[in-house]
Design an enzyme around this catalytic site. Sequence first.
Site, PDB file in Angstrom:
ATOM      1  N   HIS A  52       1.236  -1.400   0.154  1.00 26.64           N
ATOM      2  CA  HIS A  52      -0.027  -0.162   0.245  1.00 26.64           C
ATOM      3  C   HIS A  52       0.489   1.094   0.058  1.00 26.64           C
ATOM      4  O   HIS A  52       0.574   2.305  -0.506  1.00 26.64           O
ATOM      5  CB  HIS A  52      -0.925  -0.099   0.739  1.00 26.64           C
ATOM      6  CG  HIS A  52      -1.463   1.008   0.780  1.00 26.64           C
ATOM      7  ND1 HIS A  52      -2.730   0.981   2.069  1.00 26.64           N
ATOM      8  CD2 HIS A  52      -1.498   2.370   1.697  1.00 26.64           C
ATOM      9  CE1 HIS A  52      -3.347   2.082   1.531  1.00 26.64           C
ATOM     10  NE2 HIS A  52      -2.488   2.892   2.172  1.00 26.64           N
ATOM     11  N   GLU A  53       1.654   1.504   1.535  1.00 29.10           N
ATOM     12  CA  GLU A  53       2.708   2.656   1.102  1.00 29.10           C
ATOM     13  C   GLU A  53       3.855   2.944   0.250  1.00 29.10           C
ATOM     14  O   GLU A  53       4.175   3.895  -0.708  1.00 29.10           O
ATOM     15  CB  GLU A  53       3.118   2.343   2.161  1.00 29.10           C
ATOM     16  CG  GLU A  53       3.104   2.342   3.653  1.00 29.10           C
ATOM     17  CD  GLU A  53       1.410   3.577   3.618  1.00 29.10           C
ATOM     18  OE1 GLU A  53       2.338   4.742   2.779  1.00 29.10           O
ATOM     19  OE2 GLU A  53       0.589   3.632   3.853  1.00 29.10           O
ATOM     20  N   HIS A  74       1.827   5.062  -2.945  1.00 25.70           N
ATOM     21  CA  HIS A  74       1.664   6.337  -2.983  1.00 25.70           C
ATOM     22  C   HIS A  74       3.037   6.593  -3.828  1.00 25.70           C
ATOM     23  O   HIS A  74       3.242   7.042  -3.685  1.00 25.70           O
ATOM     24  CB  HIS A  74       1.800   6.445  -1.062  1.00 25.70           C
ATOM     25  CG  HIS A  74       0.742   6.117  -0.704  1.00 25.70           C
ATOM     26  ND1 HIS A  74      -0.535   6.563  -1.263  1.00 25.70           N
ATOM     27  CD2 HIS A  74       0.013   5.756   0.486  1.00 25.70           C
ATOM     28  CE1 HIS A  74      -1.843   6.426  -0.474  1.00 25.70           C
ATOM     29  NE2 HIS A  74      -1.329   5.686   0.489  1.00 25.70           N
TER      30      HIS A  74
HETATM   31 ZN   LIG Z   1      -2.534   5.290   2.521  1.00 27.17          ZN
END
Ligand SMILES: [Zn+2]
Length: 379
Positions: free
Chosen positions: A67-68, A71
């Site tokens: 998830h990170e 980003h």
């Molecule tokens: Zn996030």
Amino acid sequence: MPGSFRIGKIAGIDIYIHVSWLIILVFLTISLASGWFPSLYQGYSTSTYLVLGFISALLLFVSVLLHELAHSFVARSRGMPVKNIVLFIFGGVSNIEQEPHSPGAEFFMAFVGPLVSLLIGALCYGLLFLVRGSHSVLEPILMYLAVTNVLLGIFNLLPGFPLDGGRVLRSIVWKITGNQFRATQVATVVGQAIAYLFILLGVWLFFFSHNPFDGIWFGFIGWFLLSAAQSARMQSTLDTTFSGVTVGQIMNTNPMTVPANISLQKLVDEYFIPQGLRSAFVLQGDQLGGLITLSDIRHVPREEWAQTPVGLAMISVDRMHTASPEQSVKDALPLMTGKDVNQLPVVKDGRLVGVLNRDTIIRAMQVRQSLGQDKGKVA
Ligand SMILES: [Zn+2]
């Protein structure tokens, strides 16, 4: 983040783990092995449940990391350098060194994280469908990852800053109004409202659910979201109000100073007590030598005050942050966030020319805001 250690590097981005994450790893392993797994999937030994719990918790960590990374990769592709990724008790943080330059960049950077979580969740549900009823050890692991990733995706899409959904909301308001400051205010106010809902839910669960720990957990998340939303709001107000303003324009040009060669006794009798001071800057000739505070004086036994010069008891200037008059206020503010730093000396060629303290900043901010100096500026 203090208390973090580096575990490696992925595509040039340093990955750190905060110690709080290790606590969660142990907690998750035990709670999965003793609760959820045995109740859903009977017939394994205690040690198998523990191993399954541990693997599931580790894979949740991998999910948060993906998830990170999503980003971070989008941020980097849009020209925002990524310093590192830190995984901690509430998930992960990608430390991106610049704010997005456009609403579009912010939208994609924010949205891609929850999107990845939802995709991992969907993938795990799909795989679970394939192994269902086979009594495979993969079943509990996939079930856990499917549920947690979907929850992670949905939770992060809640539209309040600092959650990803708050950034999505900010990018939309920014796009519509063309004003990043207004957009931040909207997203952080919604963020505070969501945080209060979490705290209320926590209180309610604490008293009315059979597991009061759930309540504490929700309250804790709410408190974390609240402080992050408040500080983001404050930061954006400061950034906007002081955009283009230098330290020299708002500093107090009359700081309290004392010479370095007088004794502590003289300092107390002639400066601190008569003038009610708590601290003063110390001059060595015309140069700034350091800062002397009440607690530095108290560290010296009273009977030695008459023989101890101020210069020996002070905090030396090379152990302090200083600002220059030409520096922008925005760059100087982070130097004041430490817990004991209430005043920042302003130095030019080694000479003390002023001081920046919290009162000065708040007063300057109020004056500028009431004169409408902050309107329409974009940080
Ligand atoms: Zn996030």
